[in-house]
Design an enzyme around this catalytic site. Sequence first.
Site, PDB file in Angstrom:
ATOM      1  N   SER A  31      48.954  39.524  29.982  1.00 52.14           N
ATOM      2  CA  SER A  31      48.770  39.133  28.164  1.00 52.14           C
ATOM      3  C   SER A  31      49.370  39.898  27.703  1.00 52.14           C
ATOM      4  O   SER A  31      50.398  39.953  26.785  1.00 52.14           O
ATOM      5  CB  SER A  31      47.470  39.270  28.047  1.00 52.14           C
ATOM      6  OG  SER A  31      46.832  40.143  27.913  1.00 52.14           O
ATOM      7  N   HIS A  53      47.889  32.659  29.274  1.00 54.31           N
ATOM      8  CA  HIS A  53      49.099  32.523  29.204  1.00 54.31           C
ATOM      9  C   HIS A  53      50.777  31.633  29.361  1.00 54.31           C
ATOM     10  O   HIS A  53      51.133  32.092  29.413  1.00 54.31           O
ATOM     11  CB  HIS A  53      50.012  34.279  28.650  1.00 54.31           C
ATOM     12  CG  HIS A  53      49.145  34.592  27.243  1.00 54.31           C
ATOM     13  ND1 HIS A  53      49.674  35.054  25.761  1.00 54.31           N
ATOM     14  CD2 HIS A  53      47.869  35.626  27.404  1.00 54.31           C
ATOM     15  CE1 HIS A  53      48.584  35.359  25.490  1.00 54.31           C
ATOM     16  NE2 HIS A  53      47.570  35.663  26.495  1.00 54.31           N
ATOM     17  N   LYS A  62      45.992  28.718  22.333  1.00 54.64           N
ATOM     18  CA  LYS A  62      47.044  29.345  22.636  1.00 54.64           C
ATOM     19  C   LYS A  62      48.814  28.609  23.037  1.00 54.64           C
ATOM     20  O   LYS A  62      48.760  28.278  21.898  1.00 54.64           O
ATOM     21  CB  LYS A  62      47.261  30.548  23.992  1.00 54.64           C
ATOM     22  CG  LYS A  62      46.430  31.699  23.173  1.00 54.64           C
ATOM     23  CD  LYS A  62      46.536  32.574  24.383  1.00 54.64           C
ATOM     24  CE  LYS A  62      45.935  34.070  24.497  1.00 54.64           C
ATOM     25  NZ  LYS A  62      44.303  33.604  24.208  1.00 54.64           N
TER      26      LYS A  62
END
Length: 393
Positions: free
Chosen positions: A180, A208, A239
């Site tokens: 990240s 991610h 996300k």
Amino acid sequence: MKGFEHLQRELEEMKDNGTYRQLIPLESEQGSTVTIKGKEVIQLSSNNYLGLTSHKRLKGAATKAVEQYGVGTGSVRTIAGTLTMHEEYERKLAKFKHTEAALVFQSGFTTNQGVLSSMLTDEDVVISDELNHASIIDGIRLTKSGRKIYKHVDMDSLEEQLLASMDYRTRLIVTDGVFSMDGNIAPLPAIVELAEKYDALVMVDDAHASGVLGKNGRGTVNHFGLDGRVHIQVGTLSKAIGVLGGYVVTSETLKEYLIHKGRPFLFSTSHPPAVTAACDAAIDVLLEEPQLIEKLWENTKFFKDGLQKLGFDTGISETPITPVLVGDDALTHRFSDELFNEGVFAQGIVYPTVPKGSGRIRTIVTAEHSKEELATALSAFERAGRNLGLLKE
């Protein structure tokens, strides 16, 4: 109130060092631009990779769910808080990820805590990449298992730790899929090969990578063609998915075990109907609107190339996470402030989130950004960088 003096002293030290930061409230929905303190600025710090936080299909699904089921569930999943939509969504998610089963937790953080703390005992060992996310580190701290760290994405180091762990019942290798803070991708094929060689399990945190890598955003496992060879995949729904929560996709056996032993799952109220319905709609968007992921990567290349041409160091990034490495913590925050003055919201990341002396502006472009917005942002980076002496004249 007395008793917190030592904490106040530490806060004052942070202020003196230039590392103290206040929360920055947004005054608009999350998008390619946001309003902060009445000023519209280009947003480069959000994890909203595909713009799904305000996608009309997700908003519509959430609104409909509230009208039909209300705003909350009133219970944990194991007592009275499991709605039919929860189980339907988990079946849909498992099918999407090409796994036997899926289980949703309240966040990606609690998913890592729940999985690691429940399945490992002092008979087992967890082998973790040294730059894994804080939620993995904290999950490991909650176990009584053996603990070994291998050097970042170093397969020789990983093999050394596997060889040193042969006496344990279960050896679990844990890695981020995309890291990240640096934006690099784990060498998952090599990790899986070593795991199979030494009869170890593999757990990948795809926070991610979900919605970013793999066919229709299925993540790093699918990206590398490893479906069926990774035992545990963890991810977030907050996300690229654009909503809230975390998930684990794995075997039916581990899912059933976590329902009975995963403490965050057992002791937290289930997701409200609006959250579950919006997450369900997000999978439909991933399947039916692949152009969003294509645009995300097109924008990523444009912006990353632009930063590098200006002379900024973007490290080892391979993904939409593109750090602009600065070094000094205080200077990193000054750079962030200067960017805001130039019309760009890009937060500085410093110790303890990253090691001391490795402060950076972590940027994330999204599918929502226009080329014009990104070009404007690059110009802002150039001006701010020159003002602070980060770029040569």
